[in-house]
Design a protein around this motif. Structure first.
Motif, short mmCIF file in Angstrom:
data_model
loop_
_atom_site.label_atom_id
_atom_site.label_comp_id
_atom_site.label_asym_id
_atom_site.label_seq_id
_atom_site.Cartn_x
_atom_site.Cartn_y
_atom_site.Cartn_z
N VAL A 26 17.42 -55.19 -0.79
CA VAL A 26 16.62 -56.24 -1.40
C VAL A 26 15.20 -56.14 -0.83
O VAL A 26 15.02 -56.15 0.39
CB VAL A 26 17.20 -57.64 -1.09
CG1 VAL A 26 16.31 -58.73 -1.67
CG2 VAL A 26 18.61 -57.76 -1.62
N ALA A 27 14.23 -56.02 -1.73
CA ALA A 27 12.84 -55.93 -1.28
C ALA A 27 12.33 -57.31 -0.89
O ALA A 27 12.59 -58.29 -1.57
CB ALA A 27 11.97 -55.36 -2.40
N ARG A 28 11.64 -57.35 0.23
CA ARG A 28 10.95 -58.56 0.66
C ARG A 28 9.46 -58.31 0.46
O ARG A 28 8.94 -57.32 0.92
CB ARG A 28 11.18 -58.84 2.14
CG ARG A 28 12.49 -59.42 2.45
CD ARG A 28 12.64 -59.78 3.91
NE ARG A 28 11.40 -59.70 4.68
CZ ARG A 28 11.36 -59.81 6.00
NH1 ARG A 28 12.45 -59.99 6.67
NH2 ARG A 28 10.23 -59.72 6.64
N HIS A 29 8.82 -59.19 -0.25
CA HIS A 29 7.39 -59.04 -0.48
C HIS A 29 6.66 -60.00 0.46
O HIS A 29 6.61 -61.19 0.23
CB HIS A 29 7.04 -59.30 -1.94
CG HIS A 29 7.75 -58.33 -2.86
ND1 HIS A 29 7.34 -57.04 -3.02
CD2 HIS A 29 8.86 -58.47 -3.60
CE1 HIS A 29 8.16 -56.41 -3.85
NE2 HIS A 29 9.09 -57.27 -4.21
N VAL A 30 6.16 -59.43 1.55
CA VAL A 30 5.54 -60.21 2.61
C VAL A 30 4.14 -59.69 2.83
O VAL A 30 3.92 -58.47 2.85
CB VAL A 30 6.34 -60.08 3.93
CG1 VAL A 30 5.71 -60.88 5.03
CG2 VAL A 30 7.78 -60.49 3.72
N THR A 36 1.55 -62.51 10.56
CA THR A 36 2.93 -62.43 10.10
C THR A 36 3.74 -61.40 10.87
O THR A 36 4.96 -61.39 10.77
CB THR A 36 3.01 -62.07 8.59
OG1 THR A 36 2.41 -60.80 8.38
CG2 THR A 36 2.33 -63.13 7.75
N ASP A 46 12.94 -59.19 12.38
CA ASP A 46 12.34 -60.05 11.36
C ASP A 46 11.16 -59.38 10.66
O ASP A 46 10.67 -59.87 9.65
CB ASP A 46 11.87 -61.37 11.98
CG ASP A 46 13.03 -62.18 12.52
OD1 ASP A 46 14.17 -61.95 12.10
OD2 ASP A 46 12.78 -63.04 13.38
N GLY A 49 12.12 -55.00 6.03
CA GLY A 49 12.21 -55.35 4.62
C GLY A 49 11.06 -54.88 3.77
O GLY A 49 11.01 -55.18 2.58
N ARG A 50 10.13 -54.13 4.32
CA ARG A 50 8.99 -53.66 3.54
C ARG A 50 9.21 -52.27 2.95
O ARG A 50 8.50 -51.85 2.04
CB ARG A 50 7.73 -53.67 4.40
CG ARG A 50 7.33 -55.08 4.81
CD ARG A 50 6.16 -55.06 5.77
NE ARG A 50 5.81 -56.40 6.19
CZ ARG A 50 6.35 -57.03 7.20
NH1 ARG A 50 7.28 -56.44 7.92
NH2 ARG A 50 5.98 -58.25 7.52
N SER A 53 9.80 -51.93 -0.90
CA SER A 53 8.57 -52.18 -1.68
C SER A 53 7.69 -50.94 -1.70
O SER A 53 7.10 -50.61 -2.74
CB SER A 53 7.79 -53.36 -1.08
OG SER A 53 8.53 -54.54 -1.20
#
Length: 84
Positions: A26-30, A36, A46, A49-50, A53
Motif C-alpha cells: 500500500v502506497a503512503r503519500h507523505v 515529517t 514510521d 512506505g514511500r 510511490s
C-alpha cells in the motif's frame, strides 16, 4: 527473508522483490520534510512506505503475483531503449 529478481523483457527491465507476507503493498503519500522525518530509533519504521510511490512514478507497469503457500512478488517494468 527477501529475494530480488532483475531481468530483461521486450524493451523493458523487470525488477521484482519477493517477501513472505501475503499483505499487498500500500502506497503512503507523505510529504517528506525535516518535520515529517523522525529518525529516532523507536520511530524508525514510521518513515517507510514511500518506495511504492517512487516505483509507480518510474515504471511503465506494475503488478503483484501471489506465491503459494505464502508471500508475493512485487514487480515493476521500466521501459528502455529507443522511444522509452
Amino acid at each position: 527473508m527477501i529475494k530480488v529478481y532483475v531481468g530483461l523483457g521486450d524493451g523493458e527491465v523487470v525488477l521484482a522483490v519477493w517477501d513472505g507476507s501475503a499483505a499487498r503493498p500500500v502506497a503512503r503519500h507523505v510529504d517528506l520534510s525535516l518535520e515529517t522525518l523522525d529518525l529516532r530509533e523507536e520511530h524508525f519504521d514510521d518513515n517507510g512506505g514511500r518506495g511504492l510511490s517512487i516505483v509507480e512514478k518510474l515504471s511503465a507497469r506494475r503488478w503483484v503475483d501471489a506465491t503459494w503457500p505464502a508471500g508475493k512478488w512485487v514487480c515493476a517494468a521500466i521501459k528502455w531503449g529507443v522511444g522509452a
